[in-house]
Motif scaffolding. Structure first.
Motif, short mmCIF file in Angstrom:
data_model
loop_
_atom_site.label_atom_id
_atom_site.label_comp_id
_atom_site.label_asym_id
_atom_site.label_seq_id
_atom_site.Cartn_x
_atom_site.Cartn_y
_atom_site.Cartn_z
N HIS A 50 0.69 -1.13 0.18
CA HIS A 50 0.10 -0.29 0.06
C HIS A 50 0.91 1.31 0.15
O HIS A 50 0.64 2.20 -0.67
CB HIS A 50 -1.14 0.16 1.36
CG HIS A 50 -1.97 -1.14 1.16
ND1 HIS A 50 -2.79 -1.15 2.28
CD2 HIS A 50 -2.30 -1.95 0.13
CE1 HIS A 50 -3.59 -2.13 1.92
NE2 HIS A 50 -3.35 -2.77 0.88
N GLU A 51 1.92 1.31 0.70
CA GLU A 51 2.63 2.19 0.77
C GLU A 51 3.56 2.55 -0.74
O GLU A 51 3.90 3.56 -0.88
CB GLU A 51 4.06 2.31 1.77
CG GLU A 51 3.78 2.57 3.27
CD GLU A 51 3.25 4.04 3.56
OE1 GLU A 51 3.80 4.89 2.57
OE2 GLU A 51 2.26 4.19 4.27
N PHE A 52 3.71 1.48 -1.31
CA PHE A 52 4.52 1.50 -2.41
C PHE A 52 3.28 2.26 -3.32
O PHE A 52 3.78 3.11 -4.41
CB PHE A 52 4.54 0.17 -3.12
CG PHE A 52 4.92 -0.13 -4.60
CD1 PHE A 52 6.14 0.41 -5.03
CD2 PHE A 52 3.84 -0.36 -5.67
CE1 PHE A 52 6.42 0.28 -6.46
CE2 PHE A 52 4.19 -0.47 -6.90
CZ PHE A 52 5.49 -0.30 -7.13
N LEU A 53 2.31 1.96 -3.38
CA LEU A 53 1.09 2.65 -4.23
C LEU A 53 1.05 4.00 -3.85
O LEU A 53 1.13 4.71 -4.98
CB LEU A 53 -0.09 2.14 -4.05
CG LEU A 53 -0.65 0.70 -4.46
CD1 LEU A 53 -2.12 0.28 -4.11
CD2 LEU A 53 -0.61 0.82 -6.05
N LEU A 54 1.10 4.60 -2.73
CA LEU A 54 1.30 5.87 -2.22
C LEU A 54 2.27 6.62 -2.88
O LEU A 54 2.44 7.56 -3.43
CB LEU A 54 1.20 6.05 -0.85
CG LEU A 54 -0.35 5.93 -0.24
CD1 LEU A 54 -0.23 6.32 1.08
CD2 LEU A 54 -1.33 6.27 -0.78
N ARG A 55 3.67 5.91 -2.99
CA ARG A 55 4.76 6.46 -3.21
C ARG A 55 4.96 6.73 -4.73
O ARG A 55 5.24 7.75 -5.25
CB ARG A 55 5.93 5.32 -2.90
CG ARG A 55 7.53 5.95 -3.22
CD ARG A 55 8.31 4.83 -2.75
NE ARG A 55 9.58 4.96 -3.10
CZ ARG A 55 10.64 5.66 -2.84
NH1 ARG A 55 10.48 6.34 -2.00
NH2 ARG A 55 11.59 5.66 -3.53
N GLU A 56 4.24 5.62 -5.34
CA GLU A 56 4.29 5.93 -7.10
C GLU A 56 3.45 6.95 -7.40
O GLU A 56 3.84 7.77 -8.26
CB GLU A 56 3.94 4.52 -7.59
CG GLU A 56 4.79 3.44 -7.42
CD GLU A 56 6.22 4.03 -7.96
OE1 GLU A 56 6.34 4.34 -9.03
OE2 GLU A 56 7.27 3.94 -7.11
N LYS A 57 2.51 7.06 -6.72
CA LYS A 57 1.42 8.27 -6.98
C LYS A 57 2.12 9.59 -6.53
O LYS A 57 1.90 10.39 -7.16
CB LYS A 57 -0.05 7.99 -6.07
CG LYS A 57 -1.03 8.80 -6.55
CD LYS A 57 -2.46 8.59 -6.03
CE LYS A 57 -3.35 8.98 -7.18
NZ LYS A 57 -4.66 8.35 -6.77
N ARG B 21 -4.14 15.91 1.96
CA ARG B 21 -2.50 15.65 1.90
C ARG B 21 -1.84 16.04 0.88
O ARG B 21 -0.94 16.62 0.64
CB ARG B 21 -2.59 13.95 2.10
CG ARG B 21 -1.06 13.68 1.86
CD ARG B 21 -1.09 11.87 2.06
NE ARG B 21 -0.15 11.32 1.71
CZ ARG B 21 0.09 10.59 0.43
NH1 ARG B 21 -0.77 10.89 -0.61
NH2 ARG B 21 1.30 10.24 0.17
N PHE B 57 13.06 13.55 -2.86
CA PHE B 57 11.71 12.47 -3.20
C PHE B 57 11.77 11.49 -2.06
O PHE B 57 10.82 11.27 -1.65
CB PHE B 57 11.82 11.96 -4.56
CG PHE B 57 10.65 11.29 -4.70
CD1 PHE B 57 9.43 11.73 -4.91
CD2 PHE B 57 10.74 9.94 -4.80
CE1 PHE B 57 8.26 11.11 -4.90
CE2 PHE B 57 9.70 8.88 -4.86
CZ PHE B 57 8.34 9.38 -5.04
N CYS B 61 9.01 11.26 0.82
CA CYS B 61 8.14 9.81 0.93
C CYS B 61 8.27 9.68 2.59
O CYS B 61 7.32 9.30 3.18
CB CYS B 61 8.65 8.94 0.26
SG CYS B 61 8.15 9.03 -1.37
N GLU B 146 -5.36 2.38 -1.85
CA GLU B 146 -4.93 3.75 -1.64
C GLU B 146 -5.76 4.34 -0.58
O GLU B 146 -5.38 4.99 0.30
CB GLU B 146 -4.83 4.43 -2.78
CG GLU B 146 -3.75 4.36 -3.63
CD GLU B 146 -3.90 5.03 -5.25
OE1 GLU B 146 -3.19 4.70 -6.04
OE2 GLU B 146 -4.80 5.73 -5.34
N HIS B 149 -5.89 2.73 2.76
CA HIS B 149 -4.65 3.20 3.61
C HIS B 149 -4.51 4.71 4.07
O HIS B 149 -3.70 4.94 5.12
CB HIS B 149 -3.50 2.79 2.66
CG HIS B 149 -1.98 2.73 3.34
ND1 HIS B 149 -1.90 1.80 4.44
CD2 HIS B 149 -1.04 3.54 3.07
CE1 HIS B 149 -0.51 2.03 4.74
NE2 HIS B 149 -0.17 3.04 3.81
#
Lengths: 303, 197
Positions: A50-57, B21, B57, B61, B146, B149
């Motif tokens: 899920h974090e990966f998805l947010l990061r890519e977005k 956000r 970046f 994150c 997303e 989360h």
């Protein structure tokens, strides 16, 4: 406890939202149950995905936000000139004051000499004047000829781009889009022009066209790198391509491979990155560039 | 004229709904001057512009995640915290790519940074694996993940994804989750994920 209830509990556990007494009980159960440990591991991976998805977005958003950030406007005239003006004014007043004091001291001495004049601070020419001025991008280090040759000999424009999407010469000449103009320039070996045109292709309205333009652009930067011996932009563009989340396997394979080739000329600067990319490709038996990657790996060992 | 955000507003917005956000993060990228600070720091310490962009970046994150996961202790201003993270990221990157670099030359011990250096960024190899898995779960599941989360309710998820109601959204989320867990379980590359970070 049924599966949904268990999943709900594990989800709260890995997110740190389970009450302490339940945490204690769950951890006690986990200690004695490998299956439960595995479920927790999978739930932790789920959280990371899920974090990966947010990061890519966020990556896409940041790219767009930077692109649309207006350049800082020039400072107004009074701001630009006020500091030098003030410095000059102080210097003039200072000299006038010192001159006046000297004139006073040159008068016939009295019984008590006046206090010794303090020297004005001397400017130090070796001191940087504007320490906050951003440094220029350092020039790229010259690639090692052996690694450069290895990258160059292994580079082929992918077959789906080789013919371009332009059906005929006539279409290319009449096509007015930046994509068509960029492809035309690429095919004619005018890589700076190709880069200029392909960079104009925006993210909308056709996402496929945009993805295609980005891929052409990355190759144009690679080709330009062969001329200038600077592959940094090719790395940036192939990396962006590699990290796109919607890549099909063939796209992903191409992105991995060409990113590897872009990094290769500067291998001594980032050996770990090249090696891990190679391992990544070689870990997938069906990878489009498996055998080529194997040859590169063998050649690297020899170098 | 861009409105200035204070720390409390940024903190709340980053931990809030997706749209809040995004607005807060956009402000940080475009108007807060943080990107320029990172860039100057990296350029002044043997880095390139590309390094600077990557460090910015990565730091953004980690900063975003730490705030959402309550890891920010509110002992410093957000900018100080962010720059601490960014400097640590740059230090780690230098250590990785230039092992001979003297870290103390860059950060004397008495000035070590306070930002968390906890690694929340995953390797390119693991990213590639996650990308392939996510390509298999489908767009709707990704959107559900997303929103979930970021703490959106099932009713909000339903409204956002065109699902009829909260109950259906919950069922859909459950279906997506099971599919994702199966895909994750099938990937041997992720077996040691938490040990390799």
């Amino acid at each position: 406890m049924n599966e949904d209830e268990l999943y709900d509990k594990l989800e709260r556990y890995v997110r740190g939202k389970l009450p302490p007494d339940e945490v204690e009980a769950l951890e006690r159960d986990m200690a004695a149950d490998p299956d439960l440990q595995e479920q927790v591991r999978l739930h932790r991976l789920e959280l990371e995905s899920h974090e990966f998805l947010l990061r890519e977005k966020l990556r896409r958003n940041v790219r767009d936000w930077i692109a649309e950030t207006p350049p800082e406007p020039p400072a107004p005239f009074w701001k630009t000139w006020s500091l030098p003006f003030l410095l000059i004014a102080f210097a003039v007043i200072g000299f006038w004051y010192i001159g006046r004091e000297k004139a006073a001291n040159s008068e016939p001495p009295t019984e008590q000499p006046g206090p010794e004049l303090k020297k004005p601070p001397v400017s130090t020419p070796d001191r940087p004047i504007a320490q906050d001025e951003p440094a220029k991008t350092p020039p790229a280090a010259r690639p090692d000829p052996g690694y450069l040759a290895l990258a160059e000999t292994n580079y082929r424009t992918p077959t789906h781009l080789d013919g371009g999407d332009l059906k005929s010469e006539g279409q290319a000449d009449t096509a007015a889009t930046p994509l068509a103009a960029g492809i035309r320039a690429f095919q004619n070996g005018r890589y700076p022009a190709a880069i200029r045109e392909l960079s104009k292709v925006g993210e909308t309205p056709d996402p496929d066209e945009y993805a295609q333009a980005r891929e052409w652009l990355a190759h144009a930067w690679f080709r330009r790198g062969l001329e200038t011996k600077d592959f940094r932009q090719a790395v940036v563009h192939f990396q962006q391509m590699a990290l796109q989340k919607d890549n099909d396997p063939a796209q992903q394979d191409r992105a991995d491979w060409y990113l590897l080739l872009s990094l290769l000329p500067d291998y001594p600067q980032h050996p770990a990155r090249v090696d891990s990319l190679l391992q990544n490709i070689l870990a997938v038996k069906g990878h489009t560039y498996f055998s080529k990657a194997k040859r590169v790996q063998d050649a690297l060992i020899k170098i | 004229m861009q409105t200035r955000w204070n720390d409390a507003e940024l903190f709340e917005a980053i931990r809030g709904r997706e749209s809040d956000r995004n607005r807060a993060l956009q402000y940080l990228v475009q108007h807060a001057g943080w990107r320029g600070q990172v860039m100057r720091h990296v350029l002044a310490n043997s880095g390139t512009e590309e390094d600077g962009e990557e460090v910015f970046f990565d730091a953004l994150c980690t900063f975003d995640r730490n705030l959402r996961e309550d890891k920010f202790q509110e002992k410093s201003a957000l900018n100080t915290y962010f720059m601490g993270i960014a400097k640590n990221k740059w230090l780690k990157r230098l250590a990785r790519h230039r092992p001979t670099w003297d870290a103390e030359q860059l950060y004397p011990k008495d000035q070590m940074q306070t930002g968390s250096s906890e690694e929340t960024i995953i390797s390119a190899e693991h990213e590639a694996v996650f990308a392939r898995i996510m390509a298999e779960v489908g767009e709707r599941c990704k959107r559900i993940f997303e929103l979930f989360h970021l703490g959106h309710s099932m009713a909000e998820i339903a409204a956002e994804t065109g699902i009829s109601d909260a109950d259906q959204a919950k069922k859909e989320k459950s279906r997506c989750k099971k599919r994702l867990l199966n895909l994750l379980a099938e990937r041997p590359e992720l077996r040691n994920f938490f040990n390799e970070r």
